[in-house]
Design a protein around this motif. Structure first.
Motif, PDB file in Angstrom:
ATOM      1  N   TRP A 103     -25.945 -10.119  12.038  1.00  0.00           N
ATOM      2  CA  TRP A 103     -25.973 -11.573  12.130  1.00  0.00           C
ATOM      3  C   TRP A 103     -26.822 -12.089  13.290  1.00  0.00           C
ATOM      4  CZ3 TRP A 103     -24.224 -15.110   8.761  1.00  0.00           C
ATOM      5  CH2 TRP A 103     -23.432 -14.638   7.714  1.00  0.00           C
ATOM      6  N   SER A 106     -29.604 -14.508  12.259  1.00  0.00           N
ATOM      7  CA  SER A 106     -29.024 -15.745  11.727  1.00  0.00           C
ATOM      8  C   SER A 106     -28.411 -16.596  12.842  1.00  0.00           C
ATOM      9  CB  SER A 106     -27.964 -15.425  10.681  1.00  0.00           C
ATOM     10  OG  SER A 106     -28.556 -14.833   9.554  1.00  0.00           O
ATOM     11  N   ARG A 159     -24.023 -12.329   1.026  1.00  0.00           N
ATOM     12  CA  ARG A 159     -23.907 -12.182   2.472  1.00  0.00           C
ATOM     13  C   ARG A 159     -22.686 -11.315   2.764  1.00  0.00           C
ATOM     14  NH1 ARG A 159     -27.730 -15.462   2.252  1.00  0.00           N
ATOM     15  NH2 ARG A 159     -28.360 -17.010   3.750  1.00  0.00           N
ATOM     16  N   TRP A 161     -20.085 -11.575   4.984  1.00  0.00           N
ATOM     17  CA  TRP A 161     -19.458 -12.517   5.888  1.00  0.00           C
ATOM     18  C   TRP A 161     -18.497 -11.795   6.828  1.00  0.00           C
ATOM     19  CZ3 TRP A 161     -21.898 -16.927   5.561  1.00  0.00           C
ATOM     20  CH2 TRP A 161     -22.450 -17.325   4.348  1.00  0.00           C
TER      21      TRP A 161
END
Length: 175
Positions: A103, A106, A159, A161
């Motif tokens: 991540w 992002s 994704r 998550w």
């Protein structure tokens, strides 16, 4: 080191100041010396300084608070993102936090987006968007802290998550 001043309204370079390490007591002091020289030059030309955007150098923050208290001081988002990326990378190396490594890009992109998609004068919206990240990375896109309560993107798929209740989630500050 070269210290540059740019008029953000026009994009024009209004000052370049070279500071060599042998001109100051240490390389740590080069940045503050470049700032001092630039401010002095702008003042000699009677150029008003409404806002300065710098990195997060502590000595510069202190100098601006003391010498230019009426000038708005903002941080360059690139330097902020660099610091966030470094901290998230370190977090990803901790036990049970490896999943956050996927991540990192992002997270830093979200920081840039938070700043770029908001008006510079609306710090409350910028912070609200930034804080929405903790929910966003768990696939929660509604019910964020006001004033930015809902994500604006379409449905996201494919994704991995972060799961609520994980150590990574807690360390990133999710509720």
């Amino acid at each position: 080191m070269t210290y540059s001043f740019i008029d953000m309204a026009t994009g024009h370079v209004v000052g370049l100041h070279l500071v060599q390490s042998n001109e100051v007591s240490s390389s740590y002091h080069m940045e503050i010396e470049g700032l001092r020289r630039g401010i002095d030059a702008l003042r000699r030309e009677d150029i008003a300084i409404g806002e300065l955007v710098t990195d997060r150098h502590l000595q510069i923050q202190k100098w601006l608070r003391e010498k230019l208290p009426d000038t708005k001081h903002s941080f360059d988002v690139w330097h902020v993102a660099k610091g966030v990326k470094k901290k998230v990378f370190a977090l990803s190396k901790q036990k049970d936090c490896g999943q956050v490594a996927k991540w990192i890009k992002s997270i830093t992109n979200h920081l840039y987006w938070s700043a770029a998609s908001s008006t510079e004068s609306d710090g409350e919206v910028i912070m609200s968007k930034w804080k929405s990240l903790a929910s966003h990375i768990q696939n929660i896109h509604h019910g964020h802290e006001p004033p930015f309560t809902d994500c604006q993107h379409d449905e996201l798929t494919d994704r991995k998550w972060l799961q609520p209740g994980t150590l990574t989630r807690v360390l990133l500050g999710a509720k």
